[in-house]
Design a protein around this motif. Structure first.
Motif, mmCIF file in Angstrom:
data_model
loop_
_atom_site.group_PDB
_atom_site.id
_atom_site.type_symbol
_atom_site.label_atom_id
_atom_site.label_comp_id
_atom_site.label_asym_id
_atom_site.label_seq_id
_atom_site.Cartn_x
_atom_site.Cartn_y
_atom_site.Cartn_z
ATOM 1 N N GLU A 263 20.724 7.974 46.189
ATOM 2 C CA GLU A 263 19.755 7.927 45.104
ATOM 3 C C GLU A 263 20.485 7.817 43.770
ATOM 4 N N ILE A 264 19.771 7.311 42.791
ATOM 5 C CA ILE A 264 20.297 7.214 41.443
ATOM 6 C C ILE A 264 20.080 8.553 40.746
ATOM 7 N N ALA A 265 21.123 9.119 40.158
ATOM 8 C CA ALA A 265 20.994 10.409 39.483
ATOM 9 C C ALA A 265 19.992 10.306 38.342
ATOM 10 N N GLU A 266 19.121 11.297 38.242
ATOM 11 C CA GLU A 266 18.083 11.256 37.212
ATOM 12 C C GLU A 266 18.669 11.316 35.815
ATOM 13 N N GLU A 267 19.921 11.792 35.694
ATOM 14 C CA GLU A 267 20.557 11.851 34.375
ATOM 15 C C GLU A 267 20.997 10.475 33.876
ATOM 16 N N SER A 268 21.172 9.520 34.792
ATOM 17 C CA SER A 268 21.650 8.190 34.417
ATOM 18 C C SER A 268 20.589 7.469 33.588
ATOM 19 N N GLN A 269 20.990 6.957 32.434
ATOM 20 C CA GLN A 269 20.057 6.309 31.526
ATOM 21 C C GLN A 269 19.948 4.809 31.748
ATOM 22 N N GLY A 275 30.749 1.003 38.156
ATOM 23 C CA GLY A 275 30.281 2.246 38.770
ATOM 24 C C GLY A 275 31.346 3.109 39.389
ATOM 25 N N LEU A 276 32.606 2.632 39.457
ATOM 26 C CA LEU A 276 33.667 3.483 39.990
ATOM 27 C C LEU A 276 34.053 4.562 38.987
ATOM 28 N N GLU A 277 33.514 4.494 37.781
ATOM 29 C CA GLU A 277 33.695 5.538 36.785
ATOM 30 C C GLU A 277 32.391 6.333 36.710
ATOM 31 N N ILE A 278 32.431 7.486 36.032
ATOM 32 C CA ILE A 278 31.204 8.256 35.889
ATOM 33 C C ILE A 278 30.526 7.891 34.576
ATOM 34 N N ASP A 279 29.219 8.129 34.498
ATOM 35 C CA ASP A 279 28.441 7.706 33.341
ATOM 36 C C ASP A 279 28.973 8.276 32.035
ATOM 37 N N GLU A 280 29.332 9.560 32.041
ATOM 38 C CA GLU A 280 29.745 10.174 30.781
ATOM 39 C C GLU A 280 31.007 9.522 30.239
ATOM 40 N N MET A 314 21.603 6.254 22.153
ATOM 41 C CA MET A 314 21.361 7.421 23.013
ATOM 42 C C MET A 314 21.371 8.702 22.184
ATOM 43 N N PRO A 315 20.285 9.487 22.219
ATOM 44 C CA PRO A 315 20.258 10.746 21.458
ATOM 45 C C PRO A 315 21.222 11.773 22.065
ATOM 46 N N PRO A 316 21.685 12.725 21.243
ATOM 47 C CA PRO A 316 22.678 13.715 21.712
ATOM 48 C C PRO A 316 22.235 14.486 22.943
ATOM 49 N N GLU A 317 20.944 14.821 23.024
ATOM 50 C CA GLU A 317 20.497 15.624 24.170
ATOM 51 C C GLU A 317 20.634 14.858 25.493
ATOM 52 N N LEU A 318 20.470 13.525 25.469
ATOM 53 C CA LEU A 318 20.658 12.744 26.688
ATOM 54 C C LEU A 318 22.136 12.625 27.031
ATOM 55 N N LEU A 319 22.974 12.524 26.011
ATOM 56 C CA LEU A 319 24.417 12.484 26.255
ATOM 57 C C LEU A 319 24.889 13.802 26.850
ATOM 58 N N ASP A 320 24.326 14.916 26.381
ATOM 59 C CA ASP A 320 24.705 16.229 26.921
ATOM 60 C C ASP A 320 24.360 16.340 28.400
ATOM 61 N N ILE A 326 24.099 21.454 37.416
ATOM 62 C CA ILE A 326 24.118 22.339 38.575
ATOM 63 C C ILE A 326 22.717 22.318 39.166
ATOM 64 N N ARG A 327 22.569 21.688 40.325
ATOM 65 C CA ARG A 327 21.243 21.576 40.929
ATOM 66 C C ARG A 327 20.901 22.810 41.766
ATOM 67 N N HIS A 328 21.896 23.482 42.311
ATOM 68 C CA HIS A 328 21.653 24.670 43.131
ATOM 69 C C HIS A 328 22.720 25.690 42.770
ATOM 70 N N LEU A 329 22.325 26.949 42.648
ATOM 71 C CA LEU A 329 23.277 28.011 42.347
ATOM 72 C C LEU A 329 22.907 29.226 43.174
ATOM 73 N N ARG A 330 23.831 29.670 44.024
ATOM 74 C CA ARG A 330 23.569 30.827 44.883
ATOM 75 C C ARG A 330 24.721 31.803 44.737
ATOM 76 N N SER A 331 24.430 33.062 44.927
ATOM 77 C CA SER A 331 25.488 34.059 44.900
ATOM 78 C C SER A 331 26.170 34.095 46.257
ATOM 79 N N VAL A 332 27.217 34.897 46.360
ATOM 80 C CA VAL A 332 27.961 35.000 47.609
ATOM 81 C C VAL A 332 27.083 35.520 48.727
#
Length: 443
Positions: A263-269, A275-280, A314-320, A326-332
């Motif tokens: 899937e295409i990452a929702e952050e990608s504008q 594409g071998l590099e990352i968007d940022e 591109m506005p700063p908030e989209l660049l950020d 982090i899509r999922h965060l769980r403790s140990v």
């Protein structure tokens, strides 16, 4: 086009334009002197001349069609189109008129061949030929006297061959083969690759869909079909399931190796093509181009111009948002936990984690540093890991990645160099679903 194929188009387009244009997006850049690397099918005569190119590709998948099922096929590729700047009746590398620069360049035209074939006809084999006529379009350059842009395309012929054979045994299913051929009649001894590309299919891929039916994953098939999927032969293309996880009625036969359900990452504008590099990184690099470099990029290709405009606005908030998610965060312990107040890349974010003392539950056993485990690499593993199936290993650390997925770092129990590897922090890494606890005993 079915809903599944419509949803798949964004992923398929990313494959179609992968490497179409490389940063820094200027025709004069060295990186853009060698383009069109993925899914290239050249004329047979050029491929046979020891060039390392090929004129056909093959995909094999296992399908489960319904009664009276129909296979929907869409062959997609780019056709190279030469855009030449002409002034005073002759071709020139570039021309500037009223402050606008026009550059000689190789564009691409999207091509799509569609067919719907009943599975009842596939047992006999089906051929779908196609023919694209040569063409030339002329666009006057306004204000440039007799200047003009001339776009030329060569004649292109191809063929889709499809066959479906019923699998033996009680489970049913069909082994489906899709071959794509470049049948262009073009033979120029000693021709360069650039000359051959004008008669080639580029970024070639197929979308297959079975309304009301299903395809089996080649990466993680059901046990009953594992022999049949292992026997599938894929040449210069790789079939993966498309759509949300659990959906299996559409397959993308891609010239780039992917996992199921890409899937295409929702952050990608929007597309960055390289594409071998990352968007940022690509976005920040593009912003550092000089005004002159941006002007040259805009003159190179309309897609480059759109990319430059999008990045600059591109506005700063989209660049950020491109910096990390982090899509999922769980403790140990596996319980949900509030994200830390510091960014994920800050060392303080890992303060609650200790790879050498943390444990993870596997089959009711707490696995941590020093635990003995049996390796069971999943089918998503690479070939090197698959050779380790059944080997005993010792856990050296338990790790949690930014997606909230647990991993273990291990050394092989019978590897004489494992102690040396551990001293240098050189481990092998497996998911917790790829290990089995070994009862405590003397190795």
């Amino acid at each position: 086009m079915t809903d599944a194929l419509t949803r798949a188009k964004a992923v398929a387009d990313a494959v179609l334009y992968e490497g179409y244009l490389l940063y820094p997006y200027r025709a004069s850049a060295a990186k853009n002197k060698v383009r069109w690397q993925w899914g290239v099918l050249t004329p047979a005569a050029y491929a046979a001349a020891g060039t390392g190119e090929h004129h056909w590709s093959q995909a094999e998948v296992i399908a489960e069609p319904p009664d009276d099922g129909v296979l929907q096929v869409r062959l997609r590729f780019l056709q190279v189109q030469k855009r030449v700047v002409e002034a005073a009746g002759r071709a020139v590398p570039s021309l500037t008129v009223d402050g606008t620069e026009y550059t000689t360049w190789e564009e691409a035209v999207e091509r799509e061949i569609a067919a719907a074939i009943p599975f009842s006809a596939l047992s006999r084999g089906t051929c779908v030929p196609f023919h694209l006529e040569a063409g030339e379009d002329v666009e006057p350059v306004i204000g440039g006297d007799d200047a003009r842009l001339v776009r030329r395309r060569a004649c292109l012929r191809g063929e889709l061959r499809l066959r479906g054979d019923a699998l033996p045994g009680p489970f049913g299913g069909v082994k489906l083969r899709v071959r794509v051929y470049n049948k262009s009649v073009w033979d120029e001894p000693g021709a360069t690759r650039d000359e051959a590309l004008a008669h080639s299919m580029v970024a070639t891929h197929t979308l297959l869909s079975i309304p009301g039916g299903a395809f089996l994953s080649l990466i993680d098939p059901p046990e009953w079909a594992s022999v049949a999927t292992d026997e599938c032969v894929n040449e210069r293309t790789w079939p993966v399931l498309l759509g949300e996880p659990g959906r299996c009625d559409t397959v993308l036969c891609s010239p780039i190796i992917l996992y199921d359900h890409p899937e295409i990452a929702e952050e990608s504008q929007g597309p960055l093509y390289d594409g071998l590099e990352i968007d940022e990184i690509l976005t920040l690099r593009t912003l550092t181009l000089t005004d002159e470099e941006k002007r040259q990029a805009r003159a190179t290709d309309t897609r480059a111009a759109e990319l430059i405009d999008r990045v600059e606005s591109m506005p700063p908030e989209l660049l950020d948002r491109l910096h990390g998610t982090i899509r999922h965060l769980r403790s140990v312990t596996g319980d949900a936990e509030e994200p830390p107040d510091v960014p994920w890349w800050d060392p303080e974010a890992d303060a609650s984690l200790s790879p050498e003392s943390d444990t993870v539950n596997v089959a009711g056993v707490a696995i941590g540093k020093g635990s003995r485990v049996r390796l069971r690499p999943a089918k998503r593993a690479d070939a090197h890991d698959m050779f380790l199936t059944g080997r005993a290993a010792v856990v050296q650390a338990v790790l949690l990645d930014v997606d909230g997925v647990w991993h273990v770092a291990v050394t092989l129990e019978d590897d004489l160099g494992s102690e040396l590897y551990a001293q240098h922090g050189r481990y092998r890494y497996f998911g917790v679903d790829e290990i089995e606890p070994i009862a405590t005993e003397t190795p």
